[in-house]
Design a protein around this motif. Structure first.
Motif, PDB file in Angstrom:
ATOM      1  N   ASN A 145       0.811  -1.225   0.000  1.00  0.00           N
ATOM      2  CA  ASN A 145       0.000   0.000   0.000  1.00  0.00           C
ATOM      3  C   ASN A 145       0.838   1.265   0.000  1.00  0.00           C
ATOM      4  O   ASN A 145       0.412   2.305  -0.490  1.00  0.00           O
ATOM      5  N   VAL A 146       2.026   1.185   0.605  1.00  0.00           N
ATOM      6  CA  VAL A 146       2.853   2.394   0.621  1.00  0.00           C
ATOM      7  C   VAL A 146       3.937   2.345  -0.448  1.00  0.00           C
ATOM      8  O   VAL A 146       4.840   3.161  -0.459  1.00  0.00           O
ATOM      9  N   ARG A 167       7.655   6.393   4.561  1.00  0.00           N
ATOM     10  CA  ARG A 167       6.552   5.538   4.095  1.00  0.00           C
ATOM     11  C   ARG A 167       6.374   4.337   5.022  1.00  0.00           C
ATOM     12  O   ARG A 167       5.259   3.864   5.240  1.00  0.00           O
ATOM     13  N   MET A 170       4.394   5.442   7.799  1.00  0.00           N
ATOM     14  CA  MET A 170       2.987   5.524   7.399  1.00  0.00           C
ATOM     15  C   MET A 170       2.346   4.154   7.406  1.00  0.00           C
ATOM     16  O   MET A 170       1.178   3.995   7.762  1.00  0.00           O
ATOM     17  N   ALA A 171       3.119   3.145   6.972  1.00  0.00           N
ATOM     18  CA  ALA A 171       2.567   1.784   6.952  1.00  0.00           C
ATOM     19  C   ALA A 171       2.194   1.357   8.361  1.00  0.00           C
ATOM     20  O   ALA A 171       1.134   0.788   8.592  1.00  0.00           O
ATOM     21  N   THR A 201       1.526   8.891  -1.753  1.00  0.00           N
ATOM     22  CA  THR A 201       1.285   7.640  -1.034  1.00  0.00           C
ATOM     23  C   THR A 201       0.254   7.856   0.058  1.00  0.00           C
ATOM     24  O   THR A 201      -0.673   7.050   0.231  1.00  0.00           O
ATOM     25  N   LEU A 202       0.420   8.936   0.790  1.00  0.00           N
ATOM     26  CA  LEU A 202      -0.527   9.230   1.866  1.00  0.00           C
ATOM     27  C   LEU A 202      -1.936   9.385   1.301  1.00  0.00           C
ATOM     28  O   LEU A 202      -2.908   8.871   1.844  1.00  0.00           O
ATOM     29  N   LEU A 205      -3.311   5.955   0.368  1.00  0.00           N
ATOM     30  CA  LEU A 205      -3.628   5.225   1.599  1.00  0.00           C
ATOM     31  C   LEU A 205      -4.968   5.688   2.144  1.00  0.00           C
ATOM     32  O   LEU A 205      -5.833   4.903   2.509  1.00  0.00           O
TER      33      LEU A 205
END
Lengths: 344, 286, 340
Positions: A145-146, A167, A170-171, A201-202, A205
């Motif tokens: 996902n990231v 990232r 973030m994961a 990416t954010l 997500l």
């Protein structure tokens, strides 16, 4: 950037006050701030250093540390007030319902643990029953996902670049599919290309989770590219809030106007203008409007009376005495006022 | 700005704190005790057989007398400076030598650094008291200065390590580069930029070395390896042990030396903590 | 044109790693310029800055100050070089010795370079320098660094540089750790110094918007190699090298009609491990061709006031000079457009 307009707000902040106890009295880092967020909405909070924005981020998670303390207000996540939860409830709520990507998230990664261990740690703390195979699969899913390759799971943080670490953070933050993500200057140490990658990416997500995002920063350009709604903080107060396009095309509060004006572009060369002066010390705010010493449009009333947030355009509110026509409105209960802002 | 005004300003900013003043005060009191004390007593009374033995503290003998006929008060007045002297000599030698080695190792690097590092690290692992006992036991004519030197021989390593680590850190700091472009020469940079930031570490090392040295000296003396014909706090404890003073209840023999030793340590400690606030203005609070 | 500072075929390697590869850049002595050196981290821009300041020596090539090789200067020449080429560093925290008040960093150069005859003259010089950067002496002198904000500290550093009346200031990311609202002010001060005191400025940055606003010319580095160079209006306005295009399109502009490109950039870390003697950008380049992997592209000149090292422009003439500055616009050319 989809905002589910007909859904009720997922996060409602009402009259939040966070004070730091100093030797000279309380420094009001967050001063009576109210706003609300709908699922899927992106709110950008912009402010200089000393505006209270990082204090706000930690307060939303009830992570405020001494000498700071939450002095009042409520933070309602899906109807439940975080500030009134028991410790057990709070621990469950953090990460599962609301997650924080702190400033310098890359240094919040444990340097002596492999990435997958850290991610599994976070998940297992909330869902103790999962089997190893399930956990591994989840870790791989999160990395995908990231945009990180599967083998990154076995690496240590120091083996990753700055953008990759961000990232990874973030994961971890999204490992339990939270409803609200608070990102405090997530790209501050990154180059412009990596910054774009990380922000995209954010965004992906968030779209995938249907979560709401509070993005805190000082770069108006970045916030403009990412957020739906922008809130401007000055000396602990929210001085203007509204849809991002409107805020940039027609800012109403003088501070917002100065901020937008000072942004350099790459079309034409012109005089670079900053905002002269310094933000006031939070422990010794000037009387009346906190911005009045630096405001080019300040007048007598500004030095006497603190302006309240009121609607100045459809969907946009500002706290400024330049808009006297609304001062005569009967005082609305704060809840309704905050809601009015974000209705289409 | 005059010295007094600067002092006042430093106090207001919190750089000179109560802790520092208290620590310095205690040390000053002990030093005064050692320096002025001799004018009030007759040295003869501290010799063996000078006065009536085994008297508890009273009007005639302030701190009583020991079983060999020495007046404890007089003994204390003469023993304290001797112990202090050994600690200070060992401290200065240990810290001086250690700082010099640390500066050289940190500044020059390479082989020089490797050699110094290996030696200091190896010696750190050696059980100091065992070596000191062997050395001290083999010296025929011990006196306080030789005692200090013996102890100093194994007291410099910690300072070297600390100073070296700091020099390496500070060298990388941008303000050293700024000093270069400001026109400072290499020596000026060493003394003006690097040394002041080393001061807290040097002072802390000094305190640690003096404390450790005094402990080592007292340890050796208590074993009877000291300069037995000199008056020191450690020797007093040794003699009190030899005469079973604890069993016989002569607390005024071993008690006062211990109190003085404790005060010395407390004074040194408080000074070190207080000095940190002076050297690092960020810690100062008002 | 007499050169102020010249980097001739400068290469810097650390073991197997090449930080900077064969860069030639000269700045004129006659008209003070403002030149930007831009790139990501790892591009070599900081290495270039440190070589200009004489902190490190090149592995190959030379750095010449007023015609003299910096690595071989005599003591007196070195002193002159030290004084005339001054830095402004990125981090406003570490540049101050925490033991001293900020006066120390201003008084030292005055004393060491004998800039004033008396203490009162020195004091006047220092106060003047502080006022020049928009600080009030009574608010700053006598304070410790931790009592001042990052922006104030950075301005003091600029004041320090100005005090020495250098010929060249190398500013390495001077505002990246400073608040957004203060950046414009500090950068504007640098521009004023260039105009009023004739000080040339080399502005090292990764922020192309500010580079555009204050500099005449720009050099973009990628992994130690020159990728594109020329007038800022050309390079940033219409970037030709794929890397420059990537950089410019990644700039988050508040103008919402210029949205960030939606396309995903391939993650480069894995493919970057494959060493190739050719163009370093090949693993990430959307227009990569076979020839890019094996040969380093020369400096092509696709249009005036710009050069790009990219085989996409192989039909264009190769630059006659290795000196990147040959593509620059001369500094006293009038600015192309001014905002109303």
């Amino acid at each position: 950037m989809s905002v589910a307009r007909d859904l009720k707000p997922i996060l409602v902040v009402e009259g939040l006050n966070v004070h730091y106890d100093t030797g000279k009295g309380p420094a009001k880092a967050v001063n009576d701030v109210s706003f609300s967020l709908r699922p899927g909405e992106r709110l950008g909070l912009i402010g200089e250093s000393g505006s209270g924005k990082t204090t706000m981020a930690t307060a939303l998670m009830r992570l405020t540390r001494a000498p700071g303390r939450i002095a009042g207000g409520s933070v309602e996540l899906d109807g439940r007030d975080i500030l009134k939860m028991s410790t057990k409830e709070l621990r469950e709520t953090r990460l599962r319902d609301i997650a924080l990507i702190p400033q310098g998230a890359m240094s919040s990664l444990n340097p002596v643990m492999r990435l997958e261990e850290q991610m599994i740690d976070a998940i297992v703390a909330h869902k103790p029953g999962m089997k190893r195979a399930e956990l591994d699969a989840r870790v791989q899913e999160l990395l995908k996902n990231v945009g990180l390759a599967p083998e990154v799971a076995r690496r240590y943080p120091h083996e990753l670049s700055g953008g990759m670490k961000q990232r990874a953070a973030m994961a971890i933050a999204t490992s339990l599919s939270p409803k609200v993500i608070v990102a405090d200057e997530p790209t501050s140490a990154l180059d412009v290309v990596v910054q774009r990658q990380v922000m995209q990416t954010l965004g992906r997500l968030q779209d995938g989770l249907g979560a709401a995002v509070v993005l805190i920063g000082h770069d108006m350009g970045l916030i403009a590219q990412f957020a739906d709604t922008v809130g401007v903080m000055y000396a602990g107060k929210l001085v203007e809030i509204g849809p991002v396009r409107q805020m940039i095309e027609s800012p109403k509060h003088p501070y917002t106007r100065l901020l937008v004006d000072s942004l350099p572009g790459i079309e034409v060369k012109r005089e670079l203008t900053g905002i002269p002066g310094l933000p006031p010390p939070l422990v010794d705010l000037p009387p009346g409007c906190s911005f009045n010493p630096r405001c080019p449009l300040a007048f007598e009333r500004c030095r006497r009376e603190t302006p309240l947030l009121q609607q100045v355009a459809p969907g946009q509110s500002a706290a400024c005495h330049l808009y006297p026509e609304h001062a005569a409105l009967p005082p609305l209960p704060p809840m309704t006022r905050a809601h009015q802002e974000l209705r289409p | 700005m005059s010295f007094l005004t600067s002092l006042r300003r430093n106090y207001e900013q919190g750089r000179i704190s109560g802790v520092l003043l208290l620590g310095l005060g205690i040390l000053l009191a002990i030093v005064l005790f050692s320096v002025i004390g001799p004018f009030f007593v007759d040295a003869v009374n501290a010799q063996v057989g000078a006065v009536r033995p085994r008297r508890p503290p009273g009007a005639e003998y302030l701190l009583g007398t020991d079983s060999q006929g020495r007046d404890m008060w007089t003994l204390l007045i003469y023993a304290t400076p001797n112990t202090l002297k050994m600690g200070l000599i060992a401290g200065f030698i240990g810290v001086g030598f250690g700082t010099a080695l640390g500066l050289i190792a940190g500044h020059f690097g390479g082989i020089v650094d490797a050699v110094i590092r290996v030696i200091s690290d190896a010696l750190l692992t050696v059980p100091a008291i065992a070596i000191l006992v062997i050395i001290a036991g083999n010296i025929d004519r011990m006196n306080t200065v030789i005692m200090a030197l013996v102890v100093a021989s194994l007291g410099w390593m910690f300072t070297t390590r600390t100073v070296r680590a700091q020099v390496l850190t500070i060298r990388e700091k941008s303000y050293v580069e700024v000093a270069r472009v400001n026109g400072e020469s290499q020596w000026e940079i060493l003394f003006t930029e690097i040394m002041p930031n080393l001061m807290p570490y040097i002072v802390a090392s000094f305190v640690g070395t003096v404390s450790g040295s005094i402990l080592a000296v007292i340890g050796l003396e208590a074993l009877g390896l000291g300069a037995l014909d000199e008056m020191t706090l450690g020797n007093t404890i040794y003699w009190s042990q030899q005469s079973s003073a604890v069993l016989r209840g002569y607390w005024w023999w071993w008690g006062p030396p211990i109190v003085v030793i404790a005060l010395i340590f407390i004074g040194l400690f408080l000074t070190s903590v207080g000095f940190d606030r002076f050297a690092n203005p960020k810690l100062a609070r008002r | 044109m007499t050169t102020l500072i010249e980097m001739r075929g400068v290469t810097k390697t650390y073991g197997a790693f090449t930080a900077l590869n064969d860069v030639t850049l000269s700045l004129s002595d006659t008209s003070p310029s403002m030149t930007a050196v831009a790139g990501e981290s790892g591009s070599g821009k900081t290495t270039l800055a440190r070589m200009m300041l004489g902190f490190i020596n090149p592995s190959h090539g030379q750095v010449l100050y007023q015609g003299k090789d910096v690595a071989r200067m005599t003591g007196a020449e070195q002193r002159q070089f030290r004084r005339e080429v001054q830095p402004v560093f990125q981090d406003p925290f570490d540049v101050f010795n925490p033991f001293y008040r900020i006066d120390h960093v201003l008084e030292t150069p005055v004393k060491r370079y004998k800039l004033a005859d008396s203490e009162s003259a020195a004091r006047a010089m220092i106060e003047d320098a502080l006022k020049r950067v928009g600080l009030r002496p009574q608010d700053t002198l006598g304070r410790f660094p931790h009592e001042l904000s990052g922006g104030q500290r950075q301005r003091i550093m600029v004041a320090r540089a100005v005090l020495l009346r250098p010929k060249l200031i190398v500013a390495d990311e001077p505002v990246s750790m400073v608040d957004a609202s203060l950046r414009a002010t500090i950068l504007d001060e640098l521009k004023t110094l260039n105009r009023e005191l004739g000080i040339s400025i080399v502005y090292i940055t990764h922020d192309l918007t500010t580079a555009f606003q204050i500099c005449d010319n720009i050099l973009i580095l990628y992994r130690g190699n020159v990728s594109e160079a020329g007038a800022v209006e050309r390079v940033i306005g219409t970037p030709k090298h794929p890397y420059s295009q990537l950089l410019v399109s990644s700039i988050p502009l508040p103008d919402l009609s210029k949205a960030w490109g939606g396309e995903e950039i391939p993650v480069s870390e894995a493919s970057a491990a494959r060493p190739n003697p050719g163009c370093k950008f090949a693993p990430r380049c959307p227009h990569v061709m076979e020839m890019c992997w094996d040969n380093l592209p020369p400096k092509y000149v696709p249009d005036s006031e710009r050069l790009a090292t990219c085989f996409l422009y192989r039909d264009a003439p190769v630059s006659a000079s290795d000196d990147v500055a040959s593509a620059f616009r001369p500094p006293n050319h009038p600015i192309a457009a001014t905002a109303p």
